[in-house]
Design a protein around this motif. Sequence first.
Motif, PDB file in Angstrom:
ATOM      1  N   VAL A 114      20.560 -17.984  71.707  1.00 29.06           N
ATOM      2  CA  VAL A 114      20.805 -16.571  71.975  1.00 29.06           C
ATOM      3  C   VAL A 114      22.134 -16.438  72.716  1.00 29.06           C
ATOM      4  CG1 VAL A 114      19.912 -14.505  73.110  1.00 29.06           C
ATOM      5  CG2 VAL A 114      18.330 -16.155  72.110  1.00 29.06           C
ATOM      6  N   THR A 117      26.510 -10.270  73.501  1.00 26.34           N
ATOM      7  CA  THR A 117      27.657  -9.610  72.889  1.00 26.34           C
ATOM      8  C   THR A 117      28.710  -9.239  73.931  1.00 26.34           C
ATOM      9  OG1 THR A 117      26.503  -7.487  73.065  1.00 26.34           O
ATOM     10  CG2 THR A 117      26.259  -8.710  71.004  1.00 26.34           C
ATOM     11  N   ASP A 251      21.901  -6.253  74.404  1.00 30.98           N
ATOM     12  CA  ASP A 251      22.568  -6.389  73.111  1.00 30.98           C
ATOM     13  C   ASP A 251      22.939  -7.858  72.916  1.00 30.98           C
ATOM     14  OD1 ASP A 251      22.374  -3.642  72.775  1.00 30.98           O
ATOM     15  OD2 ASP A 251      24.307  -3.274  73.716  1.00 30.98           O
ATOM     16  N   GLU A 253      22.814 -11.503  70.257  1.00 29.64           N
ATOM     17  CA  GLU A 253      22.868 -12.014  68.890  1.00 29.64           C
ATOM     18  C   GLU A 253      22.350 -13.449  68.868  1.00 29.64           C
ATOM     19  OE1 GLU A 253      26.669  -9.481  67.089  1.00 29.64           O
ATOM     20  OE2 GLU A 253      26.852 -11.630  67.477  1.00 29.64           O
ATOM     21  N   ILE A 254      22.075 -13.925  67.658  1.00 29.99           N
ATOM     22  CA  ILE A 254      21.668 -15.308  67.446  1.00 29.99           C
ATOM     23  C   ILE A 254      22.826 -16.049  66.793  1.00 29.99           C
ATOM     24  CG2 ILE A 254      19.960 -16.845  66.420  1.00 29.99           C
ATOM     25  CD1 ILE A 254      18.814 -14.914  68.462  1.00 29.99           C
ATOM     26  N   GLU A 255      23.174 -17.181  67.354  1.00 30.67           N
ATOM     27  CA  GLU A 255      24.232 -18.008  66.772  1.00 30.67           C
ATOM     28  C   GLU A 255      23.645 -19.367  66.415  1.00 30.67           C
ATOM     29  OE1 GLU A 255      28.596 -18.153  68.031  1.00 30.67           O
ATOM     30  OE2 GLU A 255      27.783 -20.003  68.883  1.00 30.67           O
ATOM     31  N   ALA A 285      15.982 -10.870  61.526  1.00 26.09           N
ATOM     32  CA  ALA A 285      17.372 -10.595  61.876  1.00 26.09           C
ATOM     33  C   ALA A 285      18.169 -10.554  60.575  1.00 26.09           C
ATOM     34  CB  ALA A 285      17.919 -11.664  62.819  1.00 26.09           C
ATOM     35  N   ARG A 288      25.265 -11.186  60.365  1.00 24.19           N
ATOM     36  CA  ARG A 288      26.402 -10.314  60.672  1.00 24.19           C
ATOM     37  C   ARG A 288      27.711 -10.904  60.186  1.00 24.19           C
ATOM     38  NH1 ARG A 288      30.322  -9.672  64.418  1.00 24.19           N
ATOM     39  NH2 ARG A 288      29.620 -11.417  65.696  1.00 24.19           N
ATOM     40  N   ARG A 304      26.513 -15.822  62.863  1.00 24.53           N
ATOM     41  CA  ARG A 304      25.971 -14.854  63.813  1.00 24.53           C
ATOM     42  C   ARG A 304      24.939 -13.964  63.123  1.00 24.53           C
ATOM     43  NH1 ARG A 304      28.306 -13.561  68.815  1.00 24.53           N
ATOM     44  NH2 ARG A 304      29.326 -15.429  69.649  1.00 24.53           N
ATOM     45  N   PHE A 305      23.783 -13.753  63.802  1.00 24.98           N
ATOM     46  CA  PHE A 305      22.702 -12.918  63.300  1.00 24.98           C
ATOM     47  C   PHE A 305      22.392 -11.835  64.329  1.00 24.98           C
ATOM     48  CE2 PHE A 305      22.162 -17.286  61.937  1.00 24.98           C
ATOM     49  CZ  PHE A 305      22.021 -17.178  60.565  1.00 24.98           C
ATOM     50  N   ILE A 306      22.069 -10.627  63.838  1.00 24.44           N
ATOM     51  CA  ILE A 306      21.692  -9.509  64.700  1.00 24.44           C
ATOM     52  C   ILE A 306      20.194  -9.280  64.551  1.00 24.44           C
ATOM     53  CG2 ILE A 306      22.019  -7.066  65.203  1.00 24.44           C
ATOM     54  CD1 ILE A 306      24.800  -7.241  64.083  1.00 24.44           C
TER      55      ILE A 306
END
Length: 431
Positions: A114, A117, A251, A253-255, A285, A288, A304-306
């Motif tokens: 995780v 942003t 806010d 994101e997943i990396e 997710a 992105r 990157r995933f939202i």
Amino acid sequence: MLCLAATAADGNAAGAEAKAGPQAEKRDGQQNWQRERQQGRPPADARGGSGAKPGNRNPQEKRRRAGGGAGAGPGAGGKPRSGGQPGGRPPMFVGVDPVREGPLTRTEPVIGRVVPTRKGVVAARVSGAVVGIDAAVGQHVKKGQILARQDTSLAEARLAFETAELKLAEQELKRFEALRTNRSAAFARSRYDTAVHRLARAEANVRLVRLAIEGAVVVAPYDGVVVRKATELGAYLKDGATVVELVNDTDVEIEADVPADRLSGLRPGRAITFKVRDGGVPRRARVRAVLPMQNALTRTQAVRFIPFGAVPAVRLSINQAVTVDVPLGATRTAVSVHKDAIVNRGAQRLVFLVKGGRAVPRPVRLGDAIGSRFVVLDGVAPGDIAVVRGNERLRPGQAVRHRPLMGAAAHRRPGNRDPGNRGPAEQSPAN
């Protein structure tokens, strides 16, 4: 008279012998039972033999005397019990899951993390001593909330000086404008231009001092959590010095570092699933961006995933490990069964289906494993009810009972009673 007396005596003796017969037989039986026990032989009462201890009845005798008769079966009169089968064996309780037909995607788990942003330091915009600090480590702050205050006494004094200079410049310019309007001989163009320039400089100086006073109040630029405090009350900060370090924990994101040969199924906007590695529920997710930089050592690229949806009740921690199910290709429609439904019988693979309350084995031909399911190429049809709990002990044609579709009862061990058949005293509080 002699005949009558002899007859009466014989009758009394016969009656005494009849009364003493059962007592003597019982006494002899007790002696035989104790003698066999002292000699180490197993007691015969467990099997209902002739050497049973007097007064004990074997199970058949007890059932017979209870009203079932010597040849009584599981129920009275030799009839099978309610819900049983002719052999007296009750139906086996199993867990089931339907055979499904739907879109399936082959995935591969990749470890991700995780990332926020927004993360960074909040710095002082002007130089000055810290006269107030309203932030603590771990504190949640909102955008615009005051974090610290700096001394503004020097700036306020300078503001008064620059304000006076501004008024003098305005008066001087007005005087030169009046001379120009009246076309006076005292009007000089060069002095007029100097007055205009002096007024503009005075206005700029006043504005700079006011900005310095405003900058002495340090505020949060976005919502977040204070993770580090770099100053204390009374410290002197120069412009650009760190006040606090702030992280936005809402806010996120997943990396994930995905192998380069697994990127074909990842396109911006595609939906994927991920879950926290400590046993969290799966969440969804979307992709992105696929960063155009490849690690030369690991041959991976960062993606990157939202996450979808609102912020969960338990927020994700920054740098928390998650497992991302990376799709390896396009989604396809196929018939599938749960992996627990497969039973290996030698070289054959079977699936037990529930048909008319009985277990019916079906040989199946399997395809790829996708997640927790197997693609079935042949052997079952969509809508069939497959046994996934208790199928290891099933026999063809055995009577079964089940609860619908992988509920909590489907995870009980085979042979457990159905809660629906329990009496009021046996029902759990949840029911």
